[in-house]
Design an enzyme around this catalytic site. Structure first.
Site, PDB file in Angstrom:
ATOM      1  N   GLU A  10      -2.889  -8.831   3.282  1.00 58.56           N
ATOM      2  CA  GLU A  10      -3.401  -8.944   5.130  1.00 58.56           C
ATOM      3  C   GLU A  10      -4.587  -9.433   4.761  1.00 58.56           C
ATOM      4  OE1 GLU A  10      -2.955  -4.792   5.465  1.00 58.56           O
ATOM      5  OE2 GLU A  10      -1.693  -6.534   3.429  1.00 58.56           O
ATOM      6  N   HIS A  25      -3.738  -4.788   0.012  1.00 55.80           N
ATOM      7  CA  HIS A  25      -3.601  -4.867   1.155  1.00 55.80           C
ATOM      8  C   HIS A  25      -3.884  -6.953   1.402  1.00 55.80           C
ATOM      9  CE1 HIS A  25      -3.676  -1.602   3.715  1.00 55.80           C
ATOM     10  NE2 HIS A  25      -4.321  -0.959   2.707  1.00 55.80           N
ATOM     11  N   CYS A  45       1.100  -1.320  -0.356  1.00 53.08           N
ATOM     12  CA  CYS A  45       0.122  -0.024  -0.084  1.00 53.08           C
ATOM     13  C   CYS A  45       1.405   1.215   0.096  1.00 53.08           C
ATOM     14  CB  CYS A  45      -0.694  -0.096   1.594  1.00 53.08           C
ATOM     15  SG  CYS A  45      -2.787   1.510   1.121  1.00 53.08           S
TER      16      CYS A  45
END
Length: 217
Positions: free
Chosen positions: A188, A186, A81
């Site tokens: 995650e 992202h 990011c």
């Protein structure tokens, strides 16, 4: 076991990134120590927020040169990011100079009818470097999760490893060159595809491949 340093510069919650790396079978070390970063087997630079505060925080911690040095050494490096955006020279979002690892700027999405800015939610990657180890077994057009109003515009289009379309705009969603990989989304927060990307990065680190050349900084 390989040591992965996750750089802490007060730009976002690092918990979810670390949990994703732990699921991939490695315990990351969150740090703002230049020595730890220098000695790591791999480095992750996450981040959420704005370009100028990110660079100000890195400079206040004397981390700009250590990051540049570790990239030049050939250590596997993953930006996430904001950690992608600050690899470039400058941003329309502010006045600070970026890390300057790659030539190019960070641009804001152009307004158009019906377009939501910031771009928040799931979008489908189009892989422009389909053989990149980071993409192994994630499929040709995986869905991943974004939260951003700005995107990188590399001077060298060959850096682009994946794109997305938002409205009529096709923009860079990931870049890769030699030992440096970075994504706008992202991983995650991107369910199975995102966790697999982190797993692929850990596998790359643990394999200690001899084919990774250092990016010239």
């Amino acid at each position: 076991m390989s040591a992965i340093a996750v750089i802490d510069y007060d730009m976002g919650n690092l918990h979810s990134v670390c949990k994703g790396l732990e699921k991939a079978g490695i315990k990351p070390q969150v740090t703002d120590s230049a020595t730890v970063i220098k000695n790591a087997d791999a480095v992750v630079l996450p981040g959420v927020g704005s370009f100028d505060p990110a660079m100000q925080h890195l400079r206040s911690r004397n981390l700009v040169e250590p990051i540049q040095d570790v990239i030049a050494s050939g250590v596997p490096f993953l930006g996430i990011c904001l950690g992608l955006q600050i690899l470039f020279e400058s941003s329309e979002e502010g006045q600070e100079k970026g890390l300057g690892i790659f030539p190019g700027t960070v641009r804001r999405f152009q307004s158009e009818p019906g377009l939501t800015i910031p771009h928040i939610g799931w979008n489908q990657l189009s892989l422009t470097q389909p053989n990149l180890p980071l993409w192994k077994t994630i499929g040709s057009q995986p869905w991943v999760y974004f939260v951003h109003s700005y995107y990188v515009h590399p001077t060298d289009s060959n850096l682009t490893a994946a794109t997305i379309q938002h409205g009529s705009q096709i923009i860079t969603a990931a870049i890769a060159k030699d030992n440096v990989m970075a994504v706008q989304f992202h991983p995650e927060k991107s369910s199975n595809a995102g966790l697999k990307i982190l797993d692929n990065f850990v596998e790359l680190v643990q394999g200690k491949p001899q084919t990774l050349s250092p990016v010239s900084v």
